[in-house]
Design an enzyme around this catalytic site. Structure first.
Site, mmCIF file in Angstrom:
data_model
loop_
_atom_site.group_PDB
_atom_site.id
_atom_site.type_symbol
_atom_site.label_atom_id
_atom_site.label_comp_id
_atom_site.label_asym_id
_atom_site.label_seq_id
_atom_site.Cartn_x
_atom_site.Cartn_y
_atom_site.Cartn_z
ATOM 1 N N ASN A 107 0.824 -1.211 0.000
ATOM 2 C CA ASN A 107 0.000 0.000 0.000
ATOM 3 C C ASN A 107 0.854 1.255 0.000
ATOM 4 O OD1 ASN A 107 -2.120 -1.717 0.090
ATOM 5 N ND2 ASN A 107 -2.593 -1.408 2.256
ATOM 6 N N HIS B 227 6.012 -0.252 -2.396
ATOM 7 C CA HIS B 227 5.678 0.554 -3.575
ATOM 8 C C HIS B 227 5.760 2.050 -3.312
ATOM 9 C CE1 HIS B 227 3.345 -3.161 -5.166
ATOM 10 N NE2 HIS B 227 4.640 -3.289 -5.259
ATOM 11 N N CYS C 258 11.267 14.503 -8.625
ATOM 12 C CA CYS C 258 11.635 14.906 -9.984
ATOM 13 C C CYS C 258 12.337 13.756 -10.696
ATOM 14 C CB CYS C 258 12.551 16.127 -9.921
ATOM 15 S SG CYS C 258 13.199 16.582 -11.549
ATOM 16 N N CYS D 143 16.269 15.484 -11.625
ATOM 17 C CA CYS D 143 17.272 15.814 -10.601
ATOM 18 C C CYS D 143 17.018 15.076 -9.286
ATOM 19 C CB CYS D 143 17.333 17.320 -10.364
ATOM 20 S SG CYS D 143 15.945 17.990 -9.409
ATOM 21 N N CYS E 296 9.264 20.555 -11.815
ATOM 22 C CA CYS E 296 10.119 20.521 -10.626
ATOM 23 C C CYS E 296 10.499 21.952 -10.221
ATOM 24 C CB CYS E 296 11.366 19.708 -10.952
ATOM 25 S SG CYS E 296 12.695 19.848 -9.742
ATOM 26 N N GLY F 124 -5.132 -9.054 3.121
ATOM 27 C CA GLY F 124 -5.776 -8.162 2.166
ATOM 28 C C GLY F 124 -5.015 -7.949 0.876
ATOM 29 N N SER G 106 -4.658 -9.799 -3.121
ATOM 30 C CA SER G 106 -4.994 -10.889 -4.051
ATOM 31 C C SER G 106 -3.729 -11.608 -4.503
ATOM 32 C CB SER G 106 -5.726 -10.329 -5.268
ATOM 33 O OG SER G 106 -4.836 -9.524 -6.024
ATOM 34 N N ASN H 150 -8.187 -12.834 3.929
ATOM 35 C CA ASN H 150 -8.583 -12.058 2.748
ATOM 36 C C ASN H 150 -10.019 -12.396 2.416
ATOM 37 O OD1 ASN H 150 -7.243 -10.322 0.593
ATOM 38 N ND2 ASN H 150 -8.330 -11.793 -0.688
HETATM 39 P P1 NAD Z 1 -5.737 -6.167 -4.817
HETATM 40 O O1 NAD Z 1 -6.765 -5.115 -5.055
HETATM 41 O O2 NAD Z 1 -5.240 -6.959 -5.970
HETATM 42 O O3 NAD Z 1 -6.294 -7.213 -3.750
HETATM 43 C C1 NAD Z 1 -6.980 -6.784 -2.593
HETATM 44 C C2 NAD Z 1 -7.638 -8.011 -1.974
HETATM 45 O O4 NAD Z 1 -8.179 -7.633 -0.710
HETATM 46 C C3 NAD Z 1 -8.813 -8.557 -2.803
HETATM 47 O O5 NAD Z 1 -8.706 -9.956 -2.881
HETATM 48 C C4 NAD Z 1 -10.037 -8.133 -1.980
HETATM 49 O O6 NAD Z 1 -11.121 -9.030 -2.120
HETATM 50 C C5 NAD Z 1 -9.493 -8.147 -0.588
HETATM 51 N N1 NAD Z 1 -10.210 -7.265 0.336
HETATM 52 C C6 NAD Z 1 -10.779 -6.059 0.081
HETATM 53 N N2 NAD Z 1 -11.267 -5.526 1.210
HETATM 54 C C7 NAD Z 1 -11.018 -6.413 2.201
HETATM 55 C C8 NAD Z 1 -11.272 -6.417 3.600
HETATM 56 N N3 NAD Z 1 -11.885 -5.396 4.212
HETATM 57 N N4 NAD Z 1 -10.859 -7.494 4.323
HETATM 58 C C9 NAD Z 1 -10.228 -8.546 3.721
HETATM 59 N N5 NAD Z 1 -9.958 -8.585 2.395
HETATM 60 C C10 NAD Z 1 -10.332 -7.520 1.654
HETATM 61 O O7 NAD Z 1 -4.560 -5.439 -4.018
HETATM 62 P P2 NAD Z 1 -3.020 -5.802 -3.862
HETATM 63 O O8 NAD Z 1 -2.836 -7.279 -3.840
HETATM 64 O O9 NAD Z 1 -2.534 -4.963 -2.751
HETATM 65 O O10 NAD Z 1 -2.355 -5.308 -5.221
HETATM 66 C C11 NAD Z 1 -2.761 -4.092 -5.773
HETATM 67 C C12 NAD Z 1 -1.687 -3.141 -6.182
HETATM 68 O O11 NAD Z 1 -2.280 -1.847 -6.188
HETATM 69 C C13 NAD Z 1 -0.540 -3.004 -5.256
HETATM 70 O O12 NAD Z 1 0.562 -2.934 -6.076
HETATM 71 C C14 NAD Z 1 -0.739 -1.676 -4.512
HETATM 72 O O13 NAD Z 1 0.448 -0.914 -4.489
HETATM 73 C C15 NAD Z 1 -1.734 -0.902 -5.308
HETATM 74 N N6 NAD Z 1 -2.860 -0.289 -4.531
HETATM 75 C C16 NAD Z 1 -2.658 0.323 -3.318
HETATM 76 C C17 NAD Z 1 -3.741 0.836 -2.597
HETATM 77 C C18 NAD Z 1 -3.497 1.508 -1.253
HETATM 78 O O14 NAD Z 1 -2.425 2.044 -1.007
HETATM 79 N N7 NAD Z 1 -4.467 1.478 -0.333
HETATM 80 C C19 NAD Z 1 -5.031 0.750 -3.106
HETATM 81 C C20 NAD Z 1 -5.206 0.118 -4.362
HETATM 82 C C21 NAD Z 1 -4.110 -0.404 -5.047
HETATM 83 ZN ZN ZN Z 2 14.300 18.543 -10.904
#
Ligand code: NAD
Ligand code: ZN
Length: 283
Positions: A94, A111, A119, A122, A178, A218, A220, A244
């Site tokens: 996240n 991530h 930027c 630079c 920038c 949480g 996939s 999950n």
């Molecule tokens: P994903 O969306 O692929 O999977 C999320 C999983 O969580 C799903 O299977 C969903 O059913 C489950 N889920 C949703 N709510 C839930 C809950 N309350 N309790 C239990 N399970 C729950 O996400 P991922 O595997 O993290 O991959 C997604 C990519 O997207 C990552 O690279 C991430 O960096 C980015 N992303 C980040 C955010 C954030 O920062 N909050 C949000 C969306 C996507």
């Molecule tokens: Zn710069």
């Protein structure tokens, strides 16, 4: 689940599902299918000024909602586990900073974080809040028109602190450069098509190596960036626990899978673990 985690060093691998209960949408959802809107690709962002205008226009609108998000019971439960010495740390995919906000201390943000912008030429970093002010200052008429035309109330939130916008709003958006060299600014997060910086992967592996158990919370695991940890756990015989709602790519390899909402499951689990670590009840 309790038997697997009890008395073991647990490292958590978290994903977007941890933050849906804080109002930030995930990508996949419980049925395992991808959302309709494709996420920004790194190559497109770097090559295309139009793509950047689209990204930043949506982000300018989505940002205030993103900063309104607060940690939920799931984030808090993980922070409590770390404080109780039962969790060594969290490797998170996240970019929302909510594990830190909940009090988790050892967090590897694989991530990156939306809180910073950098930027591409630079390397100068700027806080996203300061960049937001520059975005809005360059687009004051734009913001007014968006408000007038029924704007934000009807605008749908998307993952990544993003929002859906009408075509005119994307076409007329101006993006600041920038402050140091005038070049292209990019959020300090790993886009699709971009690799995770080596020092961050190394930090995540160091944390992973402390684990007797890997707890997936949480995610996939559709993205390799997260799946590499469950793949290695599987190879090395480190047991995997999954919480999950809906399927994950580690379900078959998991020693235990709980299909449920993290904000509900984690606090119960944490109460039981903390109680049993204190020599209390056996749930
Ligand atoms: P994903 O969306 O692929 O999977 C999320 C999983 O969580 C799903 O299977 C969903 O059913 C489950 N889920 C949703 N709510 C839930 C809950 N309350 N309790 C239990 N399970 C729950 O996400 P991922 O595997 O993290 O991959 C997604 C990519 O997207 C990552 O690279 C991430 O960096 C980015 N992303 C980040 C955010 C954030 O920062 N909050 C949000 C969306 C996507
Ligand atoms: Zn710069």
């Amino acid at each position: 689940m309790l038997d697997l985690l009890r008395g073991r060093r647990v490292v958590v691998l978290s994903g977007a599902g941890c933050s849906t209960e804080s109002g930030i949408p995930d990508y996949r959802g419980a049925d395992g299918t991808e959302r309709k809107r494709a996420p920004m690709q790194y190559g497109e962002f770097v090559r295309s000024a139009d793509a950047r205008a689209r990204y930043w226009a949506r982000s300018a609108v989505g940002w205030p909602r993103f900063t309104d998000a607060r940690p939920n019971d799931g984030h808090r439960a993980l922070a409590r586990l770390e404080e109780a010495g039962l969790v060594r740390g969290v490797i998170t995919q996240n970019i929302d900073g909510l594990h830190h906000a909940a009090g988790s201390r050892r967090v590897v943000e694989l991530h990156g974080s939306l809180a910073a912008v950098r930027c591409l030429t630079c390397g100068e970093a700027e806080e996203r809040g300061a960049f937001q002010e520059r975005l809005l200052a360059l687009n004051d008429r734009w913001s007014e028109r968006l408000r007038r035309e029924g704007g934000s109330g009807g605008i749908e939130s998307a993952p990544d602190g993003d929002a859906e916008l009408p075509a005119w709003a994307v076409a007329s958006f101006r993006v600041p450069g920038c402050g140091g060299c005038g070049s292209v600014m990019k959020p300090d997060v790993v886009f699709f098509g971009e690799s995770v910086p080596k020092e961050r992967v190394d930090a995540a592996w160091r944390l992973f190596e402390e684990a007797d158990v890997l707890l997936v919370a949480g995610s996939s695991l559709a993205v390799y960036s997260g799946r590499r940890f469950t793949d290695r756990a599987r190879r090395e015989g480190v047991p995997i626990a999954v919480i999950n709602s809906g399927p994950t790519r580690a379900d078959e390899a998991a020693a235990v899978k709980v299909d449920g909402r993290l904000g509900r499951v984690l606090p119960v689990l944490v109460d039981a673990l903390v109680a049993s670590a204190a020599g209390g009840s056996s749930v």
